[in-house]
Design a protein around this motif. Structure first.
Motif, PDB file in Angstrom:
ATOM      1  N   LYS A   1       1.050  -1.317  -0.067  1.00 10.18           N
ATOM      2  CA  LYS A   1       0.082  -0.070   0.037  1.00 10.18           C
ATOM      3  C   LYS A   1       0.753   1.269   0.056  1.00 10.18           C
ATOM      4  N   HIS A   2       1.827   1.188   0.973  1.00 17.93           N
ATOM      5  CA  HIS A   2       2.799   2.428   0.774  1.00 17.93           C
ATOM      6  C   HIS A   2       3.436   2.689  -0.656  1.00 17.93           C
TER       7      HIS A   2
ATOM      8  N   GLN B   1       2.275   1.663  -3.427  1.00 15.16           N
ATOM      9  CA  GLN B   1       1.442   2.189  -4.313  1.00 15.16           C
ATOM     10  C   GLN B   1       1.251   3.581  -4.509  1.00 15.16           C
ATOM     11  N   GLN B   2       1.142   4.103  -2.882  1.00 13.93           N
ATOM     12  CA  GLN B   2       0.963   5.691  -2.880  1.00 13.93           C
ATOM     13  C   GLN B   2       2.083   6.215  -3.262  1.00 13.93           C
TER      14      GLN B   2
END
Length: 65
Positions: free
Chosen positions: A41-42, A44-45
């Protein structure tokens, strides 16, 4: 008025993009190495392109224009 135009900073021109309305876009940092410990998720951001904050615009625009 000055007789000549100062050169634009080539490093800033490579890192930032000017939009049609005059805003600056940049890529997020911390995406080059040590990615194993970062969550998906990190990461992806970190792929996203974001606008430069208002406080930092004045110094950057002087070097671009």
């Amino acid at each position: 008025m000055s007789k000549y135009k100062l050169k634009s900073s080539s490093s800033i021109l490579k890192r930032f993009k000017i939009t049609g309305t005059g805003k600056l876009l940049r890529h997020k940092a911390c995406r080059s190495h040590l990615l194993q410990k970062k969550s998906s998720k990190h990461k992806q951001q970190l792929r996203k392109v974001v606008r430069v904050k208002y406080m930092d615009l004045s110094g950057l625009k002087l070097n671009i224009l």
